[in-house]
Design a protein around this motif. Structure first.
Motif, PDB file in Angstrom:
ATOM      1  N   GLU A 162       0.802  -1.215   0.000  1.00  0.00           N
ATOM      2  CA  GLU A 162       0.000   0.000   0.000  1.00  0.00           C
ATOM      3  C   GLU A 162       0.841   1.274   0.000  1.00  0.00           C
ATOM      4  OE1 GLU A 162      -3.977  -0.635   2.242  1.00  0.00           O
ATOM      5  OE2 GLU A 162      -2.405  -1.374   3.598  1.00  0.00           O
TER       6      GLU A 162
ATOM      7  N   THR B 206      -9.186   5.084  -8.727  1.00  0.00           N
ATOM      8  CA  THR B 206      -9.170   3.687  -9.152  1.00  0.00           C
ATOM      9  C   THR B 206      -8.783   2.759  -7.998  1.00  0.00           C
ATOM     10  OG1 THR B 206      -6.866   3.905  -9.905  1.00  0.00           O
ATOM     11  CG2 THR B 206      -8.609   4.267 -11.536  1.00  0.00           C
ATOM     12  N   ARG B 207      -9.096   1.497  -8.151  1.00  0.00           N
ATOM     13  CA  ARG B 207      -8.803   0.479  -7.146  1.00  0.00           C
ATOM     14  C   ARG B 207      -7.357   0.029  -7.285  1.00  0.00           C
ATOM     15  NH1 ARG B 207     -10.010  -5.345  -7.625  1.00  0.00           N
ATOM     16  NH2 ARG B 207     -10.202  -6.273  -5.547  1.00  0.00           N
ATOM     17  N   PRO B 208      -6.561   0.051  -6.194  1.00  0.00           N
ATOM     18  CA  PRO B 208      -5.154  -0.354  -6.273  1.00  0.00           C
ATOM     19  C   PRO B 208      -4.990  -1.803  -6.719  1.00  0.00           C
ATOM     20  CG  PRO B 208      -5.579   0.830  -4.237  1.00  0.00           C
ATOM     21  CD  PRO B 208      -6.916   0.559  -4.857  1.00  0.00           C
ATOM     22  N   ASP B 209      -3.960  -2.054  -7.519  1.00  0.00           N
ATOM     23  CA  ASP B 209      -3.721  -3.381  -8.073  1.00  0.00           C
ATOM     24  C   ASP B 209      -3.422  -4.429  -7.007  1.00  0.00           C
ATOM     25  OD1 ASP B 209      -4.104  -2.397 -10.623  1.00  0.00           O
ATOM     26  OD2 ASP B 209      -1.965  -2.081 -11.003  1.00  0.00           O
ATOM     27  N   THR B 210      -2.873  -4.003  -5.852  1.00  0.00           N
ATOM     28  CA  THR B 210      -2.464  -4.974  -4.839  1.00  0.00           C
ATOM     29  C   THR B 210      -3.634  -5.828  -4.357  1.00  0.00           C
ATOM     30  OG1 THR B 210      -1.272  -5.247  -2.741  1.00  0.00           O
ATOM     31  CG2 THR B 210      -2.772  -3.360  -2.905  1.00  0.00           C
TER      32      THR B 210
ATOM     33  N   GLU C 184      -5.874  -7.145  -6.153  1.00  0.00           N
ATOM     34  CA  GLU C 184      -6.154  -8.206  -7.101  1.00  0.00           C
ATOM     35  C   GLU C 184      -5.494  -9.525  -6.677  1.00  0.00           C
ATOM     36  OE1 GLU C 184      -8.151  -8.055  -9.581  1.00  0.00           O
ATOM     37  OE2 GLU C 184      -8.484  -5.896  -9.801  1.00  0.00           O
ATOM     38  N   ASP C 185      -4.444  -9.429  -5.870  1.00  0.00           N
ATOM     39  CA  ASP C 185      -3.697 -10.621  -5.462  1.00  0.00           C
ATOM     40  C   ASP C 185      -4.261 -11.292  -4.215  1.00  0.00           C
ATOM     41  OD1 ASP C 185      -1.898 -10.143  -7.554  1.00  0.00           O
ATOM     42  OD2 ASP C 185      -0.669  -8.814  -6.295  1.00  0.00           O
TER      43      ASP C 185
END
Length: 242
Positions: A142, A230-234, A236-237
Motif C-alpha cells: 500500500e 481507481t482500485r489499487p492493483d495490490t 487483485e492478489d
C-alpha cells in the motif's frame, strides 16, 4: 391554422415555461442523486495523502445496485453510530446549502469516507515484518497511497503498531474499512476490542454494507487535483477466504 391544416400549438407563457423547466431539472437532479451520482466532501485528514480535508468528490451508486463493495475501493457510508462527532454529523446549516444537499448538489453531513480492506469472510492481520497488512494471508503493498506517519506499520490503530492484531472472519453483509492516513483515522481498526477493554462491543468494527452509499470515482475539486479514483492493483492478489 398552419398550412398543413393543423391547429397552431399554443405556446406557454415564459413564466410557465420557466417553472416547467425548473421542475423537470429538479426531478432529474433528485433521480440522479438517488440512483446514480452524488457529491460529498472529505470531512477529515483520514484519507491523506490522496484525499485532503474539504476535497469535493463524486460517488457512483451503479456498481452496488446488484453487488457489494470490493476490497480496495474507497467508499462513502453513513455513520454506523458514534463514529463521528456531533459537529460532523450536522450537515450544512445554510438554507441554500440545505436545499442543494437534498438534490445531491452539495455535500451532506453524517457520512464517512474510508477504504475497504476486507469483505465478508476475510481475515485481516497486522502485520508482517515489513509492516504490511495481510488479508487472507496475502500482504498488501500500500505504499503508493498509505500515509503511515510516525507509525512503523500500515495498521496502527488502536495500539500504534506496539501489538499485532487479527480480526475476522468478517460477517456476511459487512466490510472492514480503514483510512489511508493510518495513524490519524478513527476507522474499523480503532473500533476493535482490546483484551483489557470491558466497555467495548465486539462487532462494532464492521460496517454494514446497507450503510454504504456509493464508491468514490472522481476527485472533483480543487480543479488542479482533478483525477479519477481507481482500485489499487495490490487487492487483485488477495485470495478468497478459505
Amino acid at each position: 391554422m398552419t398550412r398543413s391544416g393543423r391547429p397552431k400549438r399554443k405556446q406557454l407563457p415564459l413564466w410557465q415555461e420557466t417553472v416547467l423547466l425548473l421542475s423537470v431539472a429538479l426531478v432529474l437532479a433528485v433521480v440522479i442523486k438517488t440512483f446514480f451520482v452524488q457529491a460529498f466532501y472529505i470531512p477529515s485528514e483520514s484519507m491523506e495523502p490522496g484525499l485532503i480535508l474539504n476535497d469535493r468528490i463524486l460517488i457512483q451508486k451503479v456498481s452496488y445496485w446488484g453487488g457489494e463493495p470490493e476490497r480496495g475501493e474507497v467508499v462513502v457510508f453513513k455513520d454506523p453510530g458514534g463514529w463521528l462527532p456531533p459537529m460532523d454529523s450536522a450537515g450544512p446549516t445554510n438554507p441554500i446549502a440545505k436545499g442543494m444537499a437534498k438534490i445531491g448538489l452539495y455535500p451532506t453531513g453524517g457520512h464517512l469516507v474510508k477504504r475497504v480492506i476486507g469483505v465478508a469472510g476475510d481475515t485481516i492481520e497486522c502485520c508482517d515484518d515489513q509492516g504490511r497488512l495481510l488479508v487472507n494471508g496475502e500482504p498488501l503493498d500500500e505504499g503508493a497511497y498509505v500515509k503511515r506517519g510516525e507509525a512503523s506499520c500500515a495498521g496502527p490503530m488502536p495500539t500504534q503498531c506496539n501489538e499485532d492484531w487479527e480480526v475476522g472472519p468478517i460477517p456476511a453483509g459487512h466490510v472492514f474499512v480503514m483510512g489511508d492516513n493510518r495513524s490519524q483515522s478513527a476507522d474499523s481498526s480503532a473500533k476493535m476490542c482490546r483484551p483489557d477493554e470491558t466497555e467495548c462491543v465486539p462487532g462494532d468494527e464492521f460496517v454494514p454494507v446497507d450503510l454504504v452509499v456509493g464508491k468514490v470515482f472522481v476527485l472533483l475539486w480543487p480543479a488542479d487535483r482533478f483525477r479519477w479514483n481507481t482500485r489499487p492493483d495490490t487487492f487483485e492478489d488477495v485470495p478468497d477466504p478459505s
